[in-house]
Design a protein around this motif. Structure first.
Motif, PDB file in Angstrom:
ATOM      1  N   ILE A 121       0.843  -1.203   0.000  1.00 35.00           N
ATOM      2  CA  ILE A 121       0.000   0.000   0.000  1.00 35.00           C
ATOM      3  C   ILE A 121       0.879   1.255   0.000  1.00 35.00           C
ATOM      4  CG2 ILE A 121      -1.672   1.336   1.337  1.00 35.00           C
ATOM      5  CD1 ILE A 121      -2.896  -1.341   2.205  1.00 35.00           C
ATOM      6  N   GLY A 122       1.975   1.233   0.744  1.00 33.35           N
ATOM      7  CA  GLY A 122       2.878   2.379   0.794  1.00 33.35           C
ATOM      8  C   GLY A 122       3.509   2.686  -0.558  1.00 33.35           C
ATOM      9  N   LEU A 154      -1.210   8.484   4.042  1.00 33.89           N
ATOM     10  CA  LEU A 154      -1.252   7.042   3.758  1.00 33.89           C
ATOM     11  C   LEU A 154       0.147   6.442   3.853  1.00 33.89           C
ATOM     12  CD1 LEU A 154      -2.780   4.503   2.922  1.00 33.89           C
ATOM     13  CD2 LEU A 154      -2.562   5.239   0.540  1.00 33.89           C
ATOM     14  N   LEU A 155       1.112   7.104   3.275  1.00 34.82           N
ATOM     15  CA  LEU A 155       2.488   6.607   3.326  1.00 34.82           C
ATOM     16  C   LEU A 155       2.991   6.557   4.771  1.00 34.82           C
ATOM     17  CD1 LEU A 155       4.966   5.631   1.821  1.00 34.82           C
ATOM     18  CD2 LEU A 155       5.617   8.019   1.474  1.00 34.82           C
ATOM     19  N   ALA A 156       2.735   7.614   5.542  1.00 31.69           N
ATOM     20  CA  ALA A 156       3.168   7.639   6.947  1.00 31.69           C
ATOM     21  C   ALA A 156       2.493   6.525   7.753  1.00 31.69           C
ATOM     22  CB  ALA A 156       2.859   9.000   7.566  1.00 31.69           C
ATOM     23  N   SER A 157       1.203   6.298   7.515  1.00 31.00           N
ATOM     24  CA  SER A 157       0.505   5.239   8.262  1.00 31.00           C
ATOM     25  C   SER A 157       1.028   3.856   7.875  1.00 31.00           C
ATOM     26  CB  SER A 157      -1.006   5.334   8.059  1.00 31.00           C
ATOM     27  OG  SER A 157      -1.374   4.993   6.746  1.00 31.00           O
ATOM     28  N   CYS A 158       1.461   3.690   6.632  1.00 29.91           N
ATOM     29  CA  CYS A 158       2.057   2.409   6.221  1.00 29.91           C
ATOM     30  C   CYS A 158       3.395   2.188   6.909  1.00 29.91           C
ATOM     31  CB  CYS A 158       2.227   2.372   4.703  1.00 29.91           C
ATOM     32  SG  CYS A 158       0.682   2.204   3.809  1.00 29.91           S
ATOM     33  N   LEU A 159       4.203   3.240   6.990  1.00 31.54           N
ATOM     34  CA  LEU A 159       5.490   3.126   7.690  1.00 31.54           C
ATOM     35  C   LEU A 159       5.275   2.816   9.169  1.00 31.54           C
ATOM     36  CD1 LEU A 159       7.391   6.076   5.991  1.00 31.54           C
ATOM     37  CD2 LEU A 159       7.782   3.621   5.634  1.00 31.54           C
TER      38      LEU A 159
END
Length: 196
Positions: A121-122, A154-159
């Motif tokens: 997803i990231g 979204l990217l931060a939540s994936c990390l």
């Protein structure tokens, strides 16, 4: 140069198929013993519950990504070679979301499953952000900012999900719920960002 409408048609088809394939893993296995009583069927349905969160998250991510794509407009009808190639990379990772969703649904408490799912997803978010940067002559309206900030959230939540998977593997997926607050982040950003 490539016609943008042809890439858009390919993208629509891949999103439609990907979103449809997601549901195929939500089934009671054939070897499950379901007796004539209602409780055995309800127990079999309850056994599917770990698969519902990854399914709903994936459907949300794909749906939100598709909606964002159709709203990110360009004044041009043609796109360059870089945009076309990165579109294919983006679509490659979109097509992997059903696989990583199945993996996550079946192995919810495994670190590797969580990391693969969140990384998939990231990378979709990261390549979508890159595509926005490569879009020729974009319309930089309010949606443009919303989309960019939402992709960063979204990217931060994936990390965060990947990091938490090493600490609380069975619960790390809940970090993706931060995306529900992306609209709030956009409003705060608009309020405090310098004009221009």
């Amino acid at each position: 140069m490539h016609p943008k409408n042809r890439l858009d048609a390919l993208t629509d088809g891949i999103f439609a198929v990907g979103m449809t394939i997601l549901v195929l893993d939500l089934r009671i296995p054939d070897d499950t013993a379901v007796g004539p009583d209602e409780m055995s069927l309800l127990r079999a349905l309850w056994a599917l519950s770990p698969k519902f969160l990854p399914y709903l998250l994936s459907f949300y991510v794909l749906g939100a990504s598709w909606l964002s794509l159709i709203k990110a407009r360009s004044r041009g009808e043609m796109v360059g070679e870089g945009y076309a190639k990165w579109s294919l990379v983006y679509l490659l990772f979109v097509t992997l979301i059903p696989f990583s969703t199945v993996l996550m649904g079946r192995f919810t408490s495994h670190i590797a499953a969580t990391v693969i799912y969140a990384a998939n997803i990231g990378v979709v978010a990261l390549t979508a952000f890159l595509l926005m940067s490569l879009l020729p002559d974009p319309v930089r309206d309010a949606h443009w900012l919303d989309r960019r900030v939402s992709l960063l959230v979204l990217l931060a939540s994936c990390l965060l999900t990947m990091a938490l998977s090493f600490v609380i593997p069975g619960q790390a997926l809940w970090a993706l719920a931060l995306n529900l607050g992306a609209g709030l982040v956009v409003r705060v950003y608009r309020r405090f960002a310098p004009a221009g």
